[in-house]
Motif scaffolding. Sequence first.
Motif, PDB file in Angstrom:
ATOM      1  N   LEU A  57       3.640   7.431  -2.880  1.00 58.01           N
ATOM      2  CA  LEU A  57       2.203   7.362  -3.142  1.00 58.01           C
ATOM      3  C   LEU A  57       1.559   6.402  -2.160  1.00 58.01           C
ATOM      4  O   LEU A  57       2.199   5.437  -1.717  1.00 58.01           O
ATOM      5  CB  LEU A  57       1.968   6.859  -4.575  1.00 58.01           C
ATOM      6  N   ALA A  58       0.276   6.625  -1.849  1.00 57.91           N
ATOM      7  CA  ALA A  58      -0.469   5.761  -0.911  1.00 57.91           C
ATOM      8  C   ALA A  58       0.343   5.587   0.368  1.00 57.91           C
ATOM      9  O   ALA A  58       0.499   4.482   0.891  1.00 57.91           O
ATOM     10  CB  ALA A  58      -0.794   4.405  -1.548  1.00 57.91           C
ATOM     11  N   CYS A  59       0.837   6.706   0.889  1.00 57.48           N
ATOM     12  CA  CYS A  59       1.867   6.657   1.934  1.00 57.48           C
ATOM     13  C   CYS A  59       1.336   6.205   3.284  1.00 57.48           C
ATOM     14  O   CYS A  59       2.122   5.794   4.139  1.00 57.48           O
ATOM     15  CB  CYS A  59       2.562   8.004   2.073  1.00 57.48           C
ATOM     16  N   SER A  81       2.412  11.288   0.051  1.00 55.68           N
ATOM     17  CA  SER A  81       1.057  11.566  -0.444  1.00 55.68           C
ATOM     18  C   SER A  81       0.148  10.365  -0.268  1.00 55.68           C
ATOM     19  O   SER A  81       0.590   9.215  -0.303  1.00 55.68           O
ATOM     20  CB  SER A  81       1.107  11.946  -1.925  1.00 55.68           C
ATOM     21  N   ASP A  82      -1.119  10.663  -0.102  1.00 57.56           N
ATOM     22  CA  ASP A  82      -2.142   9.624   0.044  1.00 57.56           C
ATOM     23  C   ASP A  82      -3.460  10.226  -0.427  1.00 57.56           C
ATOM     24  O   ASP A  82      -3.638  11.448  -0.369  1.00 57.56           O
ATOM     25  CB  ASP A  82      -2.251   9.183   1.517  1.00 57.56           C
ATOM     26  N   VAL A  83      -4.368   9.351  -0.837  1.00 54.43           N
ATOM     27  CA  VAL A  83      -5.664   9.862  -1.287  1.00 54.43           C
ATOM     28  C   VAL A  83      -6.534  10.288  -0.108  1.00 54.43           C
ATOM     29  O   VAL A  83      -7.446  11.102  -0.265  1.00 54.43           O
ATOM     30  CB  VAL A  83      -6.379   8.804  -2.159  1.00 54.43           C
ATOM     31  N   LEU A 108      -3.002  13.135  -2.724  1.00 55.00           N
ATOM     32  CA  LEU A 108      -2.929  12.784  -4.149  1.00 55.00           C
ATOM     33  C   LEU A 108      -3.540  11.412  -4.374  1.00 55.00           C
ATOM     34  O   LEU A 108      -3.310  10.490  -3.573  1.00 55.00           O
ATOM     35  CB  LEU A 108      -1.469  12.708  -4.615  1.00 55.00           C
ATOM     36  N   ASP A 109      -4.252  11.276  -5.475  1.00 50.93           N
ATOM     37  CA  ASP A 109      -4.782   9.986  -5.906  1.00 50.93           C
ATOM     38  C   ASP A 109      -3.760   9.361  -6.854  1.00 50.93           C
ATOM     39  O   ASP A 109      -3.392   9.976  -7.862  1.00 50.93           O
ATOM     40  CB  ASP A 109      -6.112  10.239  -6.632  1.00 50.93           C
ATOM     41  N   LEU A 110      -3.329   8.147  -6.559  1.00 51.15           N
ATOM     42  CA  LEU A 110      -2.308   7.553  -7.426  1.00 51.15           C
ATOM     43  C   LEU A 110      -2.850   7.192  -8.800  1.00 51.15           C
ATOM     44  O   LEU A 110      -2.101   6.844  -9.709  1.00 51.15           O
ATOM     45  CB  LEU A 110      -1.619   6.365  -6.748  1.00 51.15           C
ATOM     46  N   GLU A 111      -4.166   7.280  -8.969  1.00 52.00           N
ATOM     47  CA  GLU A 111      -4.747   7.021 -10.291  1.00 52.00           C
ATOM     48  C   GLU A 111      -4.849   8.299 -11.120  1.00 52.00           C
ATOM     49  O   GLU A 111      -5.217   8.251 -12.289  1.00 52.00           O
ATOM     50  CB  GLU A 111      -6.123   6.384 -10.145  1.00 52.00           C
ATOM     51  N   CYS A 125       5.934   3.199  -3.585  1.00 48.44           N
ATOM     52  CA  CYS A 125       4.544   2.908  -3.220  1.00 48.44           C
ATOM     53  C   CYS A 125       4.506   1.546  -2.531  1.00 48.44           C
ATOM     54  O   CYS A 125       4.666   0.520  -3.184  1.00 48.44           O
ATOM     55  CB  CYS A 125       3.665   2.917  -4.467  1.00 48.44           C
ATOM     56  N   ARG A 126       4.337   1.575  -1.208  1.00 47.75           N
ATOM     57  CA  ARG A 126       4.368   0.316  -0.437  1.00 47.75           C
ATOM     58  C   ARG A 126       2.937  -0.092  -0.112  1.00 47.75           C
ATOM     59  O   ARG A 126       2.246   0.616   0.621  1.00 47.75           O
ATOM     60  CB  ARG A 126       5.183   0.549   0.849  1.00 47.75           C
ATOM     61  N   GLU A 127       2.518  -1.213  -0.652  1.00 52.12           N
ATOM     62  CA  GLU A 127       1.198  -1.804  -0.375  1.00 52.12           C
ATOM     63  C   GLU A 127       0.065  -0.818  -0.655  1.00 52.12           C
ATOM     64  O   GLU A 127      -0.809  -0.603   0.185  1.00 52.12           O
ATOM     65  CB  GLU A 127       1.119  -2.330   1.079  1.00 52.12           C
TER      66      GLU A 127
HETATM   67  C1  LIG Z   1      -2.336  -0.826   3.179  1.00 50.64           C
HETATM   68  S1  LIG Z   1      -2.212   0.919   3.363  1.00 50.64           S
HETATM   69  C2  LIG Z   1      -0.460   1.153   3.129  1.00 50.64           C
HETATM   70  C3  LIG Z   1       0.064   2.426   3.759  1.00 50.64           C
HETATM   71  C4  LIG Z   1       1.565   2.647   3.628  1.00 50.64           C
HETATM   72  N1  LIG Z   1       2.004   2.693   2.263  1.00 50.64           N
HETATM   73  C5  LIG Z   1       2.346   1.630   4.405  1.00 50.64           C
HETATM   74  O1  LIG Z   1       2.902   0.692   3.802  1.00 50.64           O
HETATM   75  O2  LIG Z   1       2.411   1.765   5.622  1.00 50.64           O
HETATM   76  C6  LIG Z   1      -2.889   1.473   1.856  1.00 50.64           C
HETATM   77  C7  LIG Z   1      -2.898   2.982   1.671  1.00 50.64           C
HETATM   78  O3  LIG Z   1      -3.276   3.254   0.321  1.00 50.64           O
HETATM   79  C8  LIG Z   1      -4.037   4.444   0.324  1.00 50.64           C
HETATM   80  N2  LIG Z   1      -4.776   4.479  -0.933  1.00 50.64           N
HETATM   81  C9  LIG Z   1      -5.778   3.671  -1.325  1.00 50.64           C
HETATM   82  N3  LIG Z   1      -6.188   4.015  -2.566  1.00 50.64           N
HETATM   83  C10 LIG Z   1      -5.403   5.065  -2.951  1.00 50.64           C
HETATM   84  C11 LIG Z   1      -5.333   5.865  -4.137  1.00 50.64           C
HETATM   85  N4  LIG Z   1      -6.156   5.672  -5.168  1.00 50.64           N
HETATM   86  N5  LIG Z   1      -4.414   6.838  -4.202  1.00 50.64           N
HETATM   87  C12 LIG Z   1      -3.571   7.074  -3.164  1.00 50.64           C
HETATM   88  N6  LIG Z   1      -3.620   6.367  -2.012  1.00 50.64           N
HETATM   89  C13 LIG Z   1      -4.507   5.365  -1.921  1.00 50.64           C
HETATM   90  C14 LIG Z   1      -4.876   4.310   1.577  1.00 50.64           C
HETATM   91  O4  LIG Z   1      -5.433   5.533   1.983  1.00 50.64           O
HETATM   92  C15 LIG Z   1      -3.861   3.741   2.555  1.00 50.64           C
HETATM   93  O5  LIG Z   1      -3.184   4.757   3.235  1.00 50.64           O
END
Ligand SMILES: C[S@@+](CC[C@H](N)C(=O)[O-])C[C@H]1O[C@@H](n2cnc3c(N)ncnc32)[C@H](O)[C@@H]1O
Length: 284
Positions: A57-59, A81-83, A108-111, A125-127
């Motif tokens: 998630l939030a990839c 996946s990422d939003v 995908l929205d992680l919420e 889910c990293r950061e």
């Molecule tokens: C700091 S970046 C981290 C990216 C990746 N996980 C990494 O460590 O390289 C934060 C990511 O979270 C995604 N993001 C923010 N809100 C989100 C949500 N509600 N659902 C899914 N992704 C989300 C952003 O689009 C962004 O790609």
Amino acid sequence: MGAPANDELRTNLHRMWGSVADGWAAHADDVDARSAALTAAMIRATEPRAGDRVLELACGPGGTGLAAAPLVEPGGEVVLSDVAPEMVTIAAARAGALGRTNVRTRTLDLEAIAEPDAAFDVVLCREGLMFATDPAHALFEMRRVLRPGGRVALAVWGPQARNPWLGILLDSLSEQVGMPVPPPGIPGPFSLSDADRLRALLHDADLADVGVREIELVQSAPSFAEWWDRTVALAGPVSMILGGMPAEGVQAIRARADAAAQAYTSASGLDFPAVSLLATARRP
Ligand SMILES: C[S@@+](CC[C@H](N)C(=O)[O-])C[C@H]1O[C@@H](n2cnc3c(N)ncnc32)[C@H](O)[C@@H]1O
């Protein structure tokens, strides 16, 4: 558990991430390198194995899921996946460049994870979780898509004061605009930096074997200029604020950050300490 509140805020945050996707594409390898110890710890904690289905998630550019992909062969699959669709496109291109045939991508929205219940063995889910407007709800969603016994590992940044690689930029910006950035109530990189709160959120989501620990990292840059360019390109909210400011304002922030960065001078340029919180758990 109701749907996350404030749809407008969420939509704006999601668009904001899309707007910095080019920066993430340009620095994807740097980001993976600086997070390598964290990624390894996430993989160790969740033990993706042959046949597993893994959801990242939030990839962003997908570095964590891509690290898991060889481990689930044969028969397994990783969904990056990422939003932000722009981030998903970057992750897909990186998977293609690596010749990965067991990786799919989804927006995908992680919420509100549009995947069936119990569909995955591992969630990574990293950061990302700290950018959720309702992280408690997001954790319920992660639990829901895990099969019973499935494992989750997520990383969020620890306290701002212990992450000067980004903290000095936010401090300099806050001083310049005369208010905290991000403002109270807006999710930001340090929103989940309290380990006790994070642990409580995982417990409240009915996850088992909850653990939260610190992973120390070093964020290096050959020079202040390179650190500035990279950090501004990646830090979504900062990049937007700076983009709307007069040049003198940006220069003042840059000068303040430059002065603060001197404390982290090393033989090779700048070495900033960084602390991430790694949270691990399983669905009972
Ligand atoms: C700091 S970046 C981290 C990216 C990746 N996980 C990494 O460590 O390289 C934060 C990511 O979270 C995604 N993001 C923010 N809100 C989100 C949500 N509600 N659902 C899914 N992704 C989300 C952003 O689009 C962004 O790609």
